[in-house]
Design a protein around this motif. Structure first.
Motif, PDB file in Angstrom:
ATOM      1  N   THR A  32       0.817  -1.216   0.000  1.00  0.00           N
ATOM      2  CA  THR A  32       0.000   0.000   0.000  1.00  0.00           C
ATOM      3  C   THR A  32       0.851   1.268   0.000  1.00  0.00           C
ATOM      4  O   THR A  32       0.579   2.197  -0.771  1.00  0.00           O
ATOM      5  CB  THR A  32      -0.996  -0.007   1.178  1.00  0.00           C
ATOM      6  OG1 THR A  32      -1.807  -1.192   1.078  1.00  0.00           O
ATOM      7  CG2 THR A  32      -1.912   1.205   1.141  1.00  0.00           C
ATOM      8  N   VAL A  65      -7.160  -5.507  -0.097  1.00  0.00           N
ATOM      9  CA  VAL A  65      -6.576  -4.236  -0.534  1.00  0.00           C
ATOM     10  C   VAL A  65      -6.983  -3.944  -1.976  1.00  0.00           C
ATOM     11  O   VAL A  65      -7.328  -2.814  -2.329  1.00  0.00           O
ATOM     12  CB  VAL A  65      -5.039  -4.254  -0.388  1.00  0.00           C
ATOM     13  CG1 VAL A  65      -4.421  -2.948  -0.890  1.00  0.00           C
ATOM     14  CG2 VAL A  65      -4.644  -4.489   1.065  1.00  0.00           C
ATOM     15  N   LEU A  98      -8.264   5.169  -0.195  1.00  0.00           N
ATOM     16  CA  LEU A  98      -7.433   4.586  -1.246  1.00  0.00           C
ATOM     17  C   LEU A  98      -8.182   4.553  -2.582  1.00  0.00           C
ATOM     18  O   LEU A  98      -7.607   4.832  -3.633  1.00  0.00           O
ATOM     19  CB  LEU A  98      -7.001   3.173  -0.840  1.00  0.00           C
ATOM     20  CG  LEU A  98      -5.942   2.504  -1.711  1.00  0.00           C
ATOM     21  CD1 LEU A  98      -4.681   3.356  -1.817  1.00  0.00           C
ATOM     22  CD2 LEU A  98      -5.602   1.120  -1.158  1.00  0.00           C
TER      23      LEU A  98
END
Length: 287
Positions: free
Chosen positions: A129, A156, A172
Motif C-alpha cells: 500500500t 486491498v 485509497l
C-alpha cells in the motif's frame, strides 16, 4: 512450464540458494511459471518494454517478463536472492539489471531514465500500500510509468478499485480513482505461493489518467481523511475538524450536508478539496 527458459525449476533455485521466504520482508514466493507468465501478460505487450519489478525474490515473475521480451530492472532488498537473480541475468545478457535496495527508498523514475516504463510486481505485502500511494502521488503528473500491474491481498485490491456506495470505498479508492483507472485482472489462490498466505490475492491493473481533475493532492488527502475517519456520520459532522465552517464548505462544493463519505464520488471529493483550499486561503487573507 519449467521449459519457459531452460533455467532450473524455481523449487531447485530456492533449494540451491537456501531461500526460505521471510515474514519480516512480507515474502511469499510464486513458483508456478504458468501463473507468473499470466501476471506478466496482464501488463500488456512486453516485447521491447522496460519493466520495473519490485521484490523479485528468486525470479519467477522476472523470468516470465524476460521470456516475453521485456527488459527488466528488478529491485530486491533481500541480499540472499541477489545471486539467484544474477543467474537469470546471465541467461538474458543485457536485459536484466538487479538493484539491491529498499523499493521505498529507490528513485524509480531515475531508473526508468526517461524511457516509457511500466511496473509489474508481486509486491511484498508489508509495503504494497505505501508503494501504491507513492506511485499515485508522483509529481509531476502524468507520471514516469505507463501502467502498474501489481499483486495485492484481495482486501486491498477491493479498496483500490472500489466505487462509491461500496463497503470497500475509502481514501485509497478516491486517490486511485482521481488519478487512474483500476481493475482487478484476476485472483490468485493461496496455494500458488510458498508459503501460502492466509488470504486470496488479486492482480490489479492500473493506468494513469493523462489529465486528472485539477486538485491539490494534500488537500484531497486531508478531506478524505476527515470524511472517512468518521464514515458513519453525515459530512456536516465529519468535516467539522477541517478548520472551516462545514456547512459553507459543503455548499461551496455542491455536496449534500446529510450525505456520508461512502456516497460521494471522486468528483465530489475533488470539489470539496478545492473549496477547502479556497476557504483556507480566504481565512489567511483576513487574519
Amino acid at each position: 512450464m519449467s521449459a519457459l527458459d531452460d533455467l532450473p525449476p524455481l523449487r531447485e533455485v530456492i533449494r540451491e540458494h537456501g531461500l526460505s521466504a521471510l515474514k519480516s520482508l512480507g515474502q511469499n514466493f510464486l513458483l508456478d511459471l504458468n501463473l507468473t507468465a499470466r501476471i506478466a501478460r496482464a501488463s500488456g505487450e512486453l516485447k521491447d518494454a522496460t519493466v520495473i519489478e519490485v521484490g523479485p525474490g528468486p525470479g519467477g515473475l522476472t523470468r516470465a517478463l524476460l521470456a516475453l521480451g521485456a527488459t527488466v530492472i528488478a529491485i530486491e532488498r533481500d541480499a540472499r536472492c541477489i545471486a539467484a537473480l544474477h543467474e537469470v541475468a546471465a541467461h538474458y545478457p543485457g536485459r536484466l539489471t538487479v538493484v539491491e535496495g529498499d523499493a521505498l527508498a529507490v528513485d524509480m523514475a531515475a531508473l526508468a531514465d526517461g524511457r516509457p516504463a511500466r511496473v509489474v510486481a508481486n509486491l511484498p505485502y508489508n509495503i504494497a500500500t505505501p508503494l501504491l500511494i507513492g506511485w499515485l502521488s508522483t509529481e509531476p503528473w502524468p507520471p514516469w510509468y505507463d501502467s502498474l500491474t501489481l499483486m495485492f491481498q484481495r482486501e486491498v485490491a477491493e479498496r483500490i478499485v472500489a466505487a462509491p456506495g461500496s463497503e470497500h470505498y475509502g481514501r485509497l479508492g478516491v486517490l486511485t480513482g482521481w488519478r487512474a483507472s483500476a481493475r482487478i485482472a484476476f485472483d490468485v489462490a493461496p496455494s500458488a505461493f510458498v508459503p501460502p498466505p492466509k488470504v486470496t490475492s488479486s492482480v490489479v491493473h492500473i493506468v494513469p489518467r493523462p489529465a486528472p481533475l485539477p486538485c491539490e493532492r494534500r488537500a484531497l488527502e486531508r478531506i478524505t481523511e476527515a470524511a472517512f475517519g468518521q464514515r458513519r456520520k453525515m459530512l456536516r459532522q465529519s468535516l467539522k475538524s477541517l478548520g472551516v465552517e462545514a456547512g459553507a464548505l459543503l455548499e461551496a462544493a455542491s455536496v449534500e450536508p446529510t450525505a456520508r463519505a461512502e456516497e460521494i464520488p471522486v468528483e465530489g471529493f475533488v470539489a470539496l478539496a478545492n473549496a477547502w483550499v479556497t476557504m483556507r486561503g480566504a481565512q489567511k487573507a483576513h487574519a
